[in-house]
Design a protein around this motif. Structure first.
Motif, PDB file in Angstrom:
ATOM      1  N   TRP A  16       0.843  -1.195   0.000  1.00  8.06           N
ATOM      2  CA  TRP A  16       0.000   0.000   0.000  1.00  8.06           C
ATOM      3  C   TRP A  16       0.876   1.242   0.000  1.00  8.06           C
ATOM      4  O   TRP A  16       1.918   1.267   0.651  1.00  8.06           O
ATOM      5  N   PHE A  17       0.421   2.277  -0.725  1.00 10.54           N
ATOM      6  CA  PHE A  17       1.157   3.528  -0.823  1.00 10.54           C
ATOM      7  C   PHE A  17       0.187   4.697  -0.702  1.00 10.54           C
ATOM      8  O   PHE A  17      -0.958   4.625  -1.167  1.00 10.54           O
ATOM      9  N   ALA A  18       0.658   5.787  -0.110  1.00 14.36           N
ATOM     10  CA  ALA A  18      -0.150   6.991   0.052  1.00 14.36           C
ATOM     11  C   ALA A  18      -0.513   7.574  -1.316  1.00 14.36           C
ATOM     12  O   ALA A  18       0.166   7.309  -2.321  1.00 14.36           O
ATOM     13  N   PRO A  19      -1.588   8.386  -1.404  1.00 11.66           N
ATOM     14  CA  PRO A  19      -2.035   8.911  -2.701  1.00 11.66           C
ATOM     15  C   PRO A  19      -0.957   9.662  -3.473  1.00 11.66           C
ATOM     16  O   PRO A  19      -0.858   9.509  -4.696  1.00 11.66           O
ATOM     17  N   ASP A  20      -0.127  10.470  -2.799  1.00 10.41           N
ATOM     18  CA  ASP A  20       0.890  11.225  -3.530  1.00 10.41           C
ATOM     19  C   ASP A  20       1.906  10.302  -4.185  1.00 10.41           C
ATOM     20  O   ASP A  20       2.410  10.582  -5.271  1.00 10.41           O
ATOM     21  N   VAL A  21       2.195   9.169  -3.546  1.00  8.61           N
ATOM     22  CA  VAL A  21       3.121   8.200  -4.139  1.00  8.61           C
ATOM     23  C   VAL A  21       2.470   7.526  -5.345  1.00  8.61           C
ATOM     24  O   VAL A  21       3.099   7.369  -6.401  1.00  8.61           O
ATOM     25  N   GLY A  22       1.219   7.125  -5.214  1.00 10.73           N
ATOM     26  CA  GLY A  22       0.522   6.495  -6.326  1.00 10.73           C
ATOM     27  C   GLY A  22       0.420   7.396  -7.541  1.00 10.73           C
ATOM     28  O   GLY A  22       0.504   6.935  -8.681  1.00 10.73           O
ATOM     29  N   GLU A  23       0.242   8.705  -7.313  1.00 13.70           N
ATOM     30  CA  GLU A  23       0.129   9.643  -8.434  1.00 13.70           C
ATOM     31  C   GLU A  23       1.475   9.870  -9.121  1.00 13.70           C
ATOM     32  O   GLU A  23       1.532  10.070 -10.334  1.00 13.70           O
ATOM     33  N   ARG A  24       2.564   9.821  -8.361  1.00 16.36           N
ATOM     34  CA  ARG A  24       3.891  10.052  -8.945  1.00 16.36           C
ATOM     35  C   ARG A  24       4.509   8.780  -9.513  1.00 16.36           C
ATOM     36  O   ARG A  24       5.464   8.859 -10.282  1.00 16.36           O
ATOM     37  N   ALA A  25       3.986   7.624  -9.143  1.00 18.79           N
ATOM     38  CA  ALA A  25       4.525   6.346  -9.612  1.00 18.79           C
ATOM     39  C   ALA A  25       3.381   5.534 -10.231  1.00 18.79           C
ATOM     40  O   ALA A  25       2.864   4.598  -9.618  1.00 18.79           O
ATOM     41  N   PRO A  26       2.950   5.883 -11.452  1.00 14.96           N
ATOM     42  CA  PRO A  26       1.721   5.322 -12.023  1.00 14.96           C
ATOM     43  C   PRO A  26       1.762   3.826 -12.288  1.00 14.96           C
ATOM     44  O   PRO A  26       0.704   3.191 -12.374  1.00 14.96           O
ATOM     45  N   ARG A  27       2.938   3.227 -12.431  1.00 19.53           N
ATOM     46  CA  ARG A  27       2.990   1.781 -12.691  1.00 19.53           C
ATOM     47  C   ARG A  27       2.494   0.971 -11.491  1.00 19.53           C
ATOM     48  O   ARG A  27       2.172  -0.213 -11.637  1.00 19.53           O
TER      49      ARG A  27
END
Length: 246
Positions: A148-159
């Motif tokens: 699991w990753f925070a939203p800002d990480v998910g947005e910056r790392a789309p894969r």
């Protein structure tokens, strides 16, 4: 060249170094480990110290000595934990050892469960990026885990949101895309009975016990970068760091 640290006995440092190579999958079952002579030269220690390190590995059940031949890695059923996976990824660029592979069964945005939100310092009900995978080897499924990753990480790392495999591993990919470096991790472990879903995925009998690991990676600023929950089947070893008692 490996360095000797005075805080830990020399033979244990050598044994731990080889053990980590075995657990990462750098040394596979049947591979020959360095001889006493080679270890003594590489680590600048005496032959008796090198011999004691191999003896320690033998006592741990990791290697076996073959008369007139050498010392070899034994066949092992090992629960490969995040520590060993990260070490392999950083050294080889590949997170899994030969014969192991992961199938991503789910990826994308989900509402973070309460324990995930707490680990990532998110508000309850926040969405988070997740990747759910089943790790397999030639004998079948060996681990069920979700990162699991925070939203800002998910947005910056789309894969992270794509079910295709990330060969170098999610953490190294996230580090590259976000510029945040993993600094240290904490693991919490417990045993419990498998859920129906876990038993089905890991091909376990009903009422089987499993090992649960909650794993949090922190960055250089002590902020949580990744939370992972892994389920391991029974009857496979999970190794911990050895330590002197004096």
């Amino acid at each position: 060249m490996p360095k000797i640290e005075e805080a830990v006995p020399k033979y244990l440092q050598i044994a731990h170094h080889i053990r980590d190579q075995i657990l990462r999958g750098d040394l596979r079952p049947g591979d020959e480990v360095p001889s006493e002579r080679q270890l003594a030269a590489d680590w600048n220690v005496s032959r008796p110290t090198a011999a004691r390190s191999l003896q320690a590995l033998s006592h741990q059940g990791l290697v076996e000595k073959r008369q007139g031949s050498g010392t070899y890695v034994r066949g092992l059923d090992v629960n490969r934990r995040a520590r060993e996976l990260y070490g392999r990824a950083r050294q080889t660029g590949k997170i899994y050892s030969p014969g192991e592979y992961a199938v991503i069964t789910s990826a994308g945005w989900l509402e973070a469960p309460d324990h995930v939100a707490e680990a990532l310092n998110l508000r309850r009900g926040s969405r988070a990026a997740h990747r759910r995978r089943v790790t397999n080897n030639q004998s079948g499924p060996i681990t069920l885990s979700t990162s699991w990753f925070a939203p800002d990480v998910g947005e910056r790392a789309p894969r992270l949101l794509d079910p295709e495999r990330i060969q170098e591993g999610t953490l190294m990919y996230v580090e590259t895309l976000t510029g945040r470096q993993g600094s240290y991790a904490e693991d919490r472990m417990c045993a419990r009975l498998a859920t129906d879903e876990e038993a089905a995925v890991l091909r376990l009998t009903e009422r089987s016990a499993v090992l649960i690991v909650h794993h949090v990676v922190y960055d250089m600023q002590d902020h949580p970068l990744e939370f992972a929950e892994a389920t391991y089947p029974p009857n496979r070893w999970a190794f911990e760091q050895g330590y002197p008692l004096t």
